[in-house]
Write a protein that holds these residues in place. Structure first.
Motif, PDB file in Angstrom:
ATOM      1  N   PHE A   1      37.201  55.165  42.697  1.00 35.68           N
ATOM      2  CA  PHE A   1      37.343  53.968  43.519  1.00 35.68           C
ATOM      3  C   PHE A   1      38.809  53.586  43.700  1.00 35.68           C
ATOM      4  CE2 PHE A   1      37.705  49.241  43.361  1.00 35.68           C
ATOM      5  CZ  PHE A   1      37.268  48.973  44.648  1.00 35.68           C
ATOM      6  N   LEU A   2      39.549  53.537  42.612  1.00 33.85           N
ATOM      7  CA  LEU A   2      40.955  53.127  42.685  1.00 33.85           C
ATOM      8  C   LEU A   2      41.800  54.143  43.449  1.00 33.85           C
ATOM      9  CD1 LEU A   2      41.448  51.650  39.097  1.00 33.85           C
ATOM     10  CD2 LEU A   2      41.281  50.386  41.245  1.00 33.85           C
ATOM     11  N   ASP A   3      41.476  55.401  43.304  1.00 35.39           N
ATOM     12  CA  ASP A   3      42.208  56.416  44.066  1.00 35.39           C
ATOM     13  C   ASP A   3      41.958  56.266  45.563  1.00 35.39           C
ATOM     14  OD1 ASP A   3      43.315  57.507  41.814  1.00 35.39           O
ATOM     15  OD2 ASP A   3      41.832  59.105  41.606  1.00 35.39           O
ATOM     16  N   ALA A   4      40.765  55.805  45.921  1.00 38.15           N
ATOM     17  CA  ALA A   4      40.444  55.630  47.341  1.00 38.15           C
ATOM     18  C   ALA A   4      41.040  54.348  47.905  1.00 38.15           C
ATOM     19  CB  ALA A   4      38.922  55.631  47.530  1.00 38.15           C
ATOM     20  N   VAL A   5      40.965  53.257  47.160  1.00 38.32           N
ATOM     21  CA  VAL A   5      41.403  51.952  47.651  1.00 38.32           C
ATOM     22  C   VAL A   5      42.913  51.760  47.474  1.00 38.32           C
ATOM     23  CG1 VAL A   5      41.112  49.451  47.374  1.00 38.32           C
ATOM     24  CG2 VAL A   5      39.118  50.952  47.240  1.00 38.32           C
TER      25      VAL A   5
ATOM     26  N   PHE B   1      37.476  49.710  33.687  1.00 39.26           N
ATOM     27  CA  PHE B   1      38.087  49.428  34.990  1.00 39.26           C
ATOM     28  C   PHE B   1      39.552  49.033  34.804  1.00 39.26           C
ATOM     29  CE2 PHE B   1      39.049  45.895  38.055  1.00 39.26           C
ATOM     30  CZ  PHE B   1      39.295  46.709  39.153  1.00 39.26           C
ATOM     31  N   LEU B   2      39.809  48.154  33.850  1.00 37.69           N
ATOM     32  CA  LEU B   2      41.180  47.723  33.588  1.00 37.69           C
ATOM     33  C   LEU B   2      42.019  48.878  33.051  1.00 37.69           C
ATOM     34  CD1 LEU B   2      40.509  44.243  31.904  1.00 37.69           C
ATOM     35  CD2 LEU B   2      40.975  44.725  34.310  1.00 37.69           C
ATOM     36  N   GLN B   3      41.417  49.701  32.206  1.00 40.21           N
ATOM     37  CA  GLN B   3      42.145  50.834  31.651  1.00 40.21           C
ATOM     38  C   GLN B   3      42.518  51.844  32.740  1.00 40.21           C
ATOM     39  OE1 GLN B   3      39.156  51.809  28.727  1.00 40.21           O
ATOM     40  NE2 GLN B   3      40.350  50.901  27.051  1.00 40.21           N
ATOM     41  N   ALA B   4      41.592  52.049  33.674  1.00 39.30           N
ATOM     42  CA  ALA B   4      41.882  52.953  34.795  1.00 39.30           C
ATOM     43  C   ALA B   4      43.027  52.407  35.642  1.00 39.30           C
ATOM     44  CB  ALA B   4      40.623  53.145  35.649  1.00 39.30           C
ATOM     45  N   ALA B   5      43.053  51.087  35.829  1.00 41.31           N
ATOM     46  CA  ALA B   5      44.132  50.457  36.598  1.00 41.31           C
ATOM     47  C   ALA B   5      45.462  50.567  35.863  1.00 41.31           C
ATOM     48  CB  ALA B   5      43.789  48.995  36.871  1.00 41.31           C
ATOM     49  N   LYS B   6      45.433  50.378  34.543  1.00 42.64           N
ATOM     50  CA  LYS B   6      46.668  50.462  33.761  1.00 42.64           C
ATOM     51  C   LYS B   6      47.274  51.860  33.834  1.00 42.64           C
ATOM     52  CE  LYS B   6      48.317  47.709  31.408  1.00 42.64           C
ATOM     53  NZ  LYS B   6      49.339  46.672  31.710  1.00 42.64           N
ATOM     54  N   ARG B   7      46.426  52.864  33.795  1.00 41.54           N
ATOM     55  CA  ARG B   7      46.948  54.234  33.862  1.00 41.54           C
ATOM     56  C   ARG B   7      47.656  54.487  35.187  1.00 41.54           C
ATOM     57  NH1 ARG B   7      42.030  55.604  31.536  1.00 41.54           N
ATOM     58  NH2 ARG B   7      41.235  56.371  33.526  1.00 41.54           N
ATOM     59  N   ARG B   8      47.248  53.766  36.221  1.00 41.88           N
ATOM     60  CA  ARG B   8      47.875  53.919  37.540  1.00 41.88           C
ATOM     61  C   ARG B   8      49.017  52.928  37.746  1.00 41.88           C
ATOM     62  NH1 ARG B   8      43.023  55.721  37.378  1.00 41.88           N
ATOM     63  NH2 ARG B   8      42.294  57.409  38.755  1.00 41.88           N
ATOM     64  N   ARG B   9      49.300  52.157  36.707  1.00 43.54           N
ATOM     65  CA  ARG B   9      50.375  51.157  36.737  1.00 43.54           C
ATOM     66  C   ARG B   9      50.166  50.143  37.869  1.00 43.54           C
ATOM     67  NH1 ARG B   9      55.865  54.686  35.325  1.00 43.54           N
ATOM     68  NH2 ARG B   9      55.101  55.529  33.336  1.00 43.54           N
ATOM     69  N   ILE B  10      48.924  49.801  38.087  1.00 45.52           N
ATOM     70  CA  ILE B  10      48.597  48.746  39.056  1.00 45.52           C
ATOM     71  C   ILE B  10      48.744  47.402  38.341  1.00 45.52           C
ATOM     72  CG2 ILE B  10      46.823  47.781  40.570  1.00 45.52           C
ATOM     73  CD1 ILE B  10      45.544  50.604  40.600  1.00 45.52           C
ATOM     74  N   ARG B  11      49.431  46.474  38.943  1.00 47.20           N
ATOM     75  CA  ARG B  11      49.669  45.170  38.316  1.00 47.20           C
ATOM     76  C   ARG B  11      48.355  44.395  38.212  1.00 47.20           C
ATOM     77  NH1 ARG B  11      53.958  42.118  36.851  1.00 47.20           N
ATOM     78  NH2 ARG B  11      53.841  39.842  37.043  1.00 47.20           N
ATOM     79  N   LEU B  12      48.077  43.894  37.014  1.00 43.22           N
ATOM     80  CA  LEU B  12      46.848  43.153  36.734  1.00 43.22           C
ATOM     81  C   LEU B  12      47.169  41.688  36.482  1.00 43.22           C
ATOM     82  CD1 LEU B  12      45.121  45.694  34.317  1.00 43.22           C
ATOM     83  CD2 LEU B  12      44.302  45.073  36.593  1.00 43.22           C
ATOM     84  N   ILE B  13      46.474  40.801  37.193  1.00 42.76           N
ATOM     85  CA  ILE B  13      46.648  39.345  37.044  1.00 42.76           C
ATOM     86  C   ILE B  13      45.294  38.741  36.689  1.00 42.76           C
ATOM     87  CG2 ILE B  13      47.221  37.177  38.232  1.00 42.76           C
ATOM     88  CD1 ILE B  13      48.487  40.447  39.638  1.00 42.76           C
ATOM     89  N   PHE B  14      45.282  37.877  35.709  1.00 44.62           N
ATOM     90  CA  PHE B  14      44.055  37.157  35.350  1.00 44.62           C
ATOM     91  C   PHE B  14      44.273  35.673  35.572  1.00 44.62           C
ATOM     92  CE2 PHE B  14      41.545  34.739  32.193  1.00 44.62           C
ATOM     93  CZ  PHE B  14      40.264  35.094  32.608  1.00 44.62           C
TER      94      PHE B  14
END
Length: 449
Positions: free
Chosen positions: A101-105, A122-135
């Motif tokens: 999903f993240l690779d596509a979006v 989901f968060l771990q997959a985002a972290k590996r891609r260095r996508i900024r996470l905001i809560f």
């Protein structure tokens, strides 16, 4: 930029302050030219437990097109009913579906609005891609599975040690019920007459604290709930920044979590506009407005006790409410539920708004709504919106009790109200959605605009 929000879903399937704020922000971001999408926890299969992301039809709101992605087989969404099945709420899903999903979006940022239904993977997959996470901390779910930290008319005194969590969470929904609530069928039936009636009956009982039962059999130990909290803490630590909407929210989180990467950005919504004007106040009768539900946590019963005292001393006031009270009083005027379009008329007929919350209110939109019409406010010290109040625009009552609220109102003169109104018109900032969006993007997303 490509912005992915994680929230509970779009209206009318989901409602409430979290949903409104998230969707209003998404619409504004789309207006600014960003590509905006929401990922949300959807149906849970009875037999098929495979995690998948399903692209739904785009949602068009206020002429803005928002992408919609449903998580098939997310973790259960507990709402504010509690948690009893710990393994079901902390299950590891793996990252295959999320990687794809993240690779596509390919989002630039992921803005998380709730931890409900959210897989850690989901968060771990985002972290590996260095996508900024905001809560954004809309509520206290990571601290308290019942969200409110409110028990028997007061803020729970055992929040840190979790000693009462086992009994308090005895109201938790079964997984079968949650599966129904997250099903496509329920989405279609949610606004039907019968379901709405059943939902209202349940919520009325919940808000009146009729479900509190100390004789209930505990559904877990204090250690179980400490482990659950530590699990949510591990999710929060994956975030690049925690967005608090008030100092109240920040203080509650910091009492139990060490989250140094944070910021406070006060909030607004798309229906807030600057309608401030000089009001006329009458010496004959004080019009007090309460815009909350018939809830102990929101301070309604405390307010009624205070006004019962006030009525014995002087009878030149009325209280306007927007529900049918369990117990009427001679000073009450009952109105139907209201829509945002009616706020102009409502605040024209309001001298002072009272927001007497006993629990910790992360913000409190009604306070900002009143100020946007020039209406003075009296609020408790647990209401996060106190942060935006300029000196003299209202009254903050710390450690609110019926006696203190009665004393505050009995001493409130027409001259006081006129002065507050003048200060609001002259000095009170009224944040618009455009300004808030820009501040979120700079302070939370880290964009230099």
């Amino acid at each position: 930029m490509r912005i992915l929000h994680y929230a509970l879903g779009f209206p009318p399937y989901r409602s409430g302050g979290l949903t409104k704020w998230c969707v209003d922000l998404m619409i504004q971001q789309a207006k600014e030219g960003h590509c905006v999408a929401m990922l949300w926890p959807g149906q849970m299969g009875m037999l098929n437990k495979k995690i998948a992301i399903k692209k739904q039809e785009d949602v068009c709101l206020k002429e803005q097109r928002l992408q919609s992605f449903e998580v098939i087989n997310p973790l259960p969404v507990s709402f504010d009913e509690g948690i009893a099945d710990f393994s079901a709420f902390t299950a590891n899903a793996g990252t295959v579906a999320y990687d794809k999903f993240l690779d596509a979006v390919q989002p630039d940022v992921i803005h998380v609005h709730t931890l409900m239904g959210l897989h850690k993977s989901f968060l771990q997959a985002a972290k590996r891609r260095r996508i900024r996470l905001i809560f954004t901390a809309h509520d206290f779910f990571p601290v308290c599975p019942k969200v409110t930290m409110f028990r028997h008319g007061v803020i729970c005194s055992n929040v840190k040690n979790c000693e009462e969590c086992g009994v308090c969470n005895a109201t938790a929904l079964s997984l079968k019920k949650i599966q129904i609530l997250q099903s496509p069928l329920y989405r279609r039936l949610k606004d039907s007459f019968i379901v709405k009636k059943l939902r209202k009956k349940h919520r009325d009982g919940y808000l009146s604290e009729a479900t509190a039962d100390d004789s209930a059999v505990p559904v877990g130990s204090a250690e179980d709930y400490k482990k659950l909290r530590n699990y949510y803490y591990s999710l929060l630590k994956l975030m690049d920044i925690i967005h608090y909407n008030s100092s109240v929210t920040k203080s509650v989180y910091e009492a139990v979590f060490d989250l140094p990467k944070n910021c406070i950005v006060t909030i607004t919504h798309a229906d807030i506009t600057d309608n401030r004007r000089i009001k006329k106040f009458s010496d004959d009768q004080l019009h007090i407005r309460y815009l909350g539900p018939q809830s102990g946590a929101k301070g309604y019963f405390l307010l009624k006790e205070a006004l019962d005292q006030l009525w014995e001393k002087k009878q030149n006031f009325c209280l306007d409410v927007h529900f049918q009270p369990i117990e009427m009083a001679p000073y009450m005027e009952v109105h139907p539920r209201y829509a945002y379009e009616e706020l102009t008329k409502i605040f024209e007929q309001t001298d002072v708004l009272v927001t007497p919350s006993i629990w910790f209110e992360t913000f409190g939109f009604t306070v900002l709504e009143a100020l946007s019409y020039g209406v003075p406010v009296v609020i408790s010290g647990t209401v996060g919106a106190k942060d935006i109040l300029v000196d003299g625009a209202g009254i903050v009552v710390d450690n609110l009790t019926p006696d203190r609220l009665c004393d505050t109102l009995i001493n409130l003169t027409t001259a006081d109200l006129k002065k507050m109104n003048e200060i609001i018109v002259q000095k009170q900032p009224i944040m618009q959605i455009e300004a808030m969006s820009k501040q979120i993007e700079t302070d939370c997303y880290g964009w230099n605009l």
